[in-house]
Design an enzyme around this catalytic site. Structure first.
Site, PDB file in Angstrom:
ATOM      1  N   TYR B 152       0.848  -1.205   0.000  1.00  0.00           N
ATOM      2  CA  TYR B 152       0.000   0.000   0.000  1.00  0.00           C
ATOM      3  C   TYR B 152       0.874   1.242   0.000  1.00  0.00           C
ATOM      4  O   TYR B 152       1.965   1.241   0.562  1.00  0.00           O
ATOM      5  CB  TYR B 152      -0.944   0.021   1.213  1.00  0.00           C
ATOM      6  CG  TYR B 152      -0.251   0.008   2.544  1.00  0.00           C
ATOM      7  CD1 TYR B 152       0.133  -1.186   3.144  1.00  0.00           C
ATOM      8  CD2 TYR B 152       0.028   1.189   3.220  1.00  0.00           C
ATOM      9  CE1 TYR B 152       0.774  -1.209   4.377  1.00  0.00           C
ATOM     10  CE2 TYR B 152       0.669   1.176   4.457  1.00  0.00           C
ATOM     11  CZ  TYR B 152       1.043  -0.027   5.024  1.00  0.00           C
ATOM     12  OH  TYR B 152       1.677  -0.052   6.242  1.00  0.00           O
ATOM     13  N   PRO B 153       0.402   2.297  -0.659  1.00  0.00           N
ATOM     14  CA  PRO B 153       1.076   3.596  -0.600  1.00  0.00           C
ATOM     15  C   PRO B 153       0.527   4.401   0.571  1.00  0.00           C
ATOM     16  O   PRO B 153      -0.612   4.172   0.991  1.00  0.00           O
ATOM     17  CB  PRO B 153       0.675   4.261  -1.921  1.00  0.00           C
ATOM     18  CG  PRO B 153      -0.540   3.555  -2.391  1.00  0.00           C
ATOM     19  CD  PRO B 153      -0.716   2.301  -1.610  1.00  0.00           C
ATOM     20  N   MET B 154       1.300   5.299   1.097  1.00  0.00           N
ATOM     21  CA  MET B 154       0.811   6.155   2.182  1.00  0.00           C
ATOM     22  C   MET B 154       1.541   7.499   2.193  1.00  0.00           C
ATOM     23  O   MET B 154       2.649   7.629   1.660  1.00  0.00           O
ATOM     24  CB  MET B 154       0.983   5.474   3.534  1.00  0.00           C
ATOM     25  CG  MET B 154       2.398   5.169   3.913  1.00  0.00           C
ATOM     26  SD  MET B 154       2.537   4.893   5.703  1.00  0.00           S
ATOM     27  CE  MET B 154       2.176   6.546   6.315  1.00  0.00           C
ATOM     28  N   SER B 230      -0.142   6.758  12.928  1.00  0.00           N
ATOM     29  CA  SER B 230      -1.140   6.370  11.919  1.00  0.00           C
ATOM     30  C   SER B 230      -2.494   7.005  12.187  1.00  0.00           C
ATOM     31  O   SER B 230      -3.124   7.547  11.287  1.00  0.00           O
ATOM     32  CB  SER B 230      -1.338   4.844  11.904  1.00  0.00           C
ATOM     33  OG  SER B 230      -0.263   4.197  11.291  1.00  0.00           O
TER      34      SER B 230
END
Lengths: 256, 256, 256, 256, 256
Positions: B152-154, B230
């Site tokens: 996943y990108p973040m 997060s």
């Protein structure tokens, strides 16, 4: 310091496989091709509902309303590998020639509990047999025998002013309890299967609601939307709404 | 005045190359064409896993769940030029006839540290051999030999009320440390590769998690989501979830 | 009362023309068709780099990483009409048969200054010859002879809690000055071309960064992201990252 | 504690079926194919307007402005099954060859009331015959005989600072009453049909406005936008705007 | 209580019809087919500019920069029916074979005034002949004879912290007046046509700016962006930018 994490237990993996029909190709296909495709499609769907491809699990097929999908093929299986195979096995059927994959959802059945550690044990380790049966029905679900299905993905918000993951454990526990209370008043009317999808999808959970009356589904969701866990903290994805049909009715489905 | 920037070191460049299979074309292709395509595809994938196209690097192929992709071909290479070539070289294979590029992610392995300047030195200049080995494994990664991958990108948020880049260095350092603590409790269960993508992609980092148990991936991500780094500051892109297979199993993969 | 507007000066118009290659068609094309297409493509690109289509300007071609584009053809020209023609002239080549337009960006080179009125004069009217040369290089840019390019669109935010356009002139001037200071530390490593796109695109500016080392691009952008002008007020579009190649290498590019 | 839920009553299910015409195929089709397609299309539409496919209901067809759709086929039917069939039955016509489904909306007519329990009874149980007739006209609507239609989906906001579902019942009741007052001033000019879509669509309601003057539709929506229920709490989807035509005018519609 | 609504008057209906050229098909078409298509296209466009299809109105065609559209065909007509026909009539031409509709905007010319009731009267009822002429030119516009056009949709924000529709009438009036003052300073440089699209499109207004110098368009928009009506309350859609050409230049346009 990180906020306290509620315990969860996972069961079978789930694949929601949404497909549209290529009606132009279907209209143009010769009768013999159509018949072979239908026979192949029915056989595939029946085999999955009979779970001949794995040790355990359940499957069902639904006619989905609207332009985004025509079919939902729903599978629960003990392993990701079995789902991975089910997705590609469909492509081997001649019926697949007349379908396009347009959406999907990969997840895993989940039981979580803010209050009871008992509930997230393996069902065979739960003393209370009623709770054990309940948990088993959530982790290893039979797809309910109801006419209508509603599926939607959802996440809990992490907005600066409404951050579920930054909310104290006790407040979250209270909100989940209130939410559960609403759910209980629909017992016998609406059956729910919760799957978790963190690490698999953009959204964090997938929810399936089954009922014989679409207004029961509308009612429970509307009522829950006024409840804090939803009103302040829920972020919903798009909703899919459909009607279950037995695999052997695929020819009738394709006939319009 | 700009806030203090944490130092980083970069290693190999990375390409996540996502592809869907054109199953309609595959079903319609004559047996001989399929066989030639499979032979060509296996050869391409084996050559990349053996890194015959560059001085160094690593590659792997995964079966991706859901409709957005069927395959992920993952490459790490010392130069952008090598990745640029790998992307186009695939198109020269006969197997490429049956695939469409649907997504990709270009990035570079990155080690950053809010606390240790030692950690962002070249591994050969790090005195502590354990740390040197650790940093080398992050900058020049072997792709872990695990069944499952989650990518996943973040980005870090720049919301007016939750702005990572406007947060004092010490607070960021503390949050990164807490995040790292959670990661350590999953040692042996989940392996992580971090790549930076500022200047290459919309998101700022790409994260790969490898594990033999999908629920470990779900657990670490769920637990981290309750952690401030997060819960308040992470913006996630879409998640891809798949299973690794050896190049020589491509025919089995295509057989459903 | 409207907030004070910083003066700007515009120079050449710019077109970023992004294309994907239709690799399926390319694989299927007979050798003779490919050769004719390549010859035509090389000729078109060489003619644009030589600016035979207009009195002045500059052009270059880049291999773009990832699935969103394979090629970026970049043109600067004194008039919109010349760009409008360049866009359609490409479609007349036989090489265009193997490409699809997937993205583009129309803009105009811009010099703005919060502090110096001198800087937004026509270069020939600027007394300081160093500044005159600098401004001319921004308004009428030679495309830098560097291996890598990074292009992205951006706007200044108009969020209620972070509204650039509602910020007093002096504060904006100070933030722009701080931003410029960071830029100066990358002199010789990263070259920047700024184009304005208000009235032409959804975003307000397009930024091109050129460098021989991708980590310099990553570094400058990461450092600037911690600076108030970016951390609080920048909204970025998607990033494109590529490698320049001379037109005569188009055949090598297409060979993978 | 969850906020109080206003009672609702549901009537017929609704399907908005949006289609584009494939004009390229239409231009290329031989005259005989076109004539057969038109005859089939007219017959399908007339049969739906005559409701020969169900015990009760109403249907109409509209020419939609703009590129997103050319046709809107609107159906109200007592059961979801009847809509599900109507959607697929269209695909059996030869006219469907020249159309693509591009959008749709599944919902159910809804009467809600914050003040009167009487209003959400079954019409046959409402004592006041005027109200009974009104409610019946909303639950089991005849599609108004007006030239223009405007359709849009909408939801009530759940923003932290503007959360309809977290607003006290009395405040919501007051806002809904004010909104109703505006509606009443357009009696005779604009007719409204409200359908609920919770559990079926991403948005919570679908709204159809019918009028013989497009500026009446613009006026009522503009006026309502200044009313708190809309200005603070409404989230609108995209708007579709069209003109009704009788099924027998389909050939004229296709002739341009 | 709803906030006070400013009065508006509507004139001609407007259709912005955006098309891309299918250059692959064009390259492949035989010369005779191209010539017939061009002749048909020129005839269609000339007839619309001459308004032979309605009692009144105006039309023009523009070459649009970038990948999203190649052509904008702009029509103003007294009735929706005339626009509805214009949209489909184009599809009857042989030139349409080489185009795809990619975007569109349906709206109606609008004059609004926060201060003068006179201004929203029918032009023939306005006493001041200058104002009458001005209002008529806004409601029944001749498309200005300028080289460049910029079109964009916009809405007024309804954010909790920046809600135009919840702002007192007097404040809105003052902001609109300030905005108008900026506009006046561009008299002779930029001509503006405002159309309203509430009930027809997702955005509330469409704005066309015409000028012989693209930097005038950039300047007026940049200056207005610092004005409160825009900086705090405007939400812009995507911008289209193009150059007008006479219908008889369609062959030159297609020749690149």
């Amino acid at each position: 310091m990180p906020k306290q994490v509620p315990p969860t237990r996972e069961g079978w993996y789930a694949l929601h496989d949404f497909r549209t029909i290529d009606w132009d190709a279907w209209r143009d296909a010769p009768e013999r091709t159509r018949e072979a495709a239908l026979a192949d499609g029915v056989e595939f769907l029946q085999a999955r509902e009979s779970v001949t491809d794995a040790e355990d699990g359940s499957s069902a097929v639904f006619s989905i309303m609207g332009h985004e999908a025509d079919l939902l093929i729903l599978h629960f299986r003990p392993t990701v590998a079995a789902l991975d195979t089910a997705e590609r096995a469909f492509e081997r059927t001649e019926f697949a020639d007349f379908t396009e994959r347009t959406d999907s959802y990969t997840s895993v059945t989940e039981v979580g509990s803010y209050t009871s550690d008992e509930m997230v044990k393996a069902p065979e380790d739960i003393e209370d047999t009623g709770m054990a049966r309940y948990v088993a029905s959530k982790l290893y679900p039979d797809i309910p025998d109801a006419e209508f299905v509603c599926f939607y993905p959802m996440s809990k918000r992490r907005l600066p002013e409404a951050n579920w993951y930054d909310t104290p454990y006790d407040e979250r526990a209270e909100m989940m309890a209130s939410h559960g209370e609403i759910g209980k008043t629909y017992a016998g009317k609406v059956t729910q299967i919760i799957t978790g999808s963190i690490g698999m999808e953009e959204y964090e959970w997938g929810v399936d609601l089954f009922s014989n009356d679409p207004t029961h589904i509308k009612d429970i969701l509307y009522e829950m939307r006024f409840d804090e866990a939803s009103s302040r903290f829920a972020e919903f994805g798009s909703f899919s709404f459909g009607r279950r049909f037995p695999p052997e009715d695929l020819p009738a489905f394709m006939a319009g």
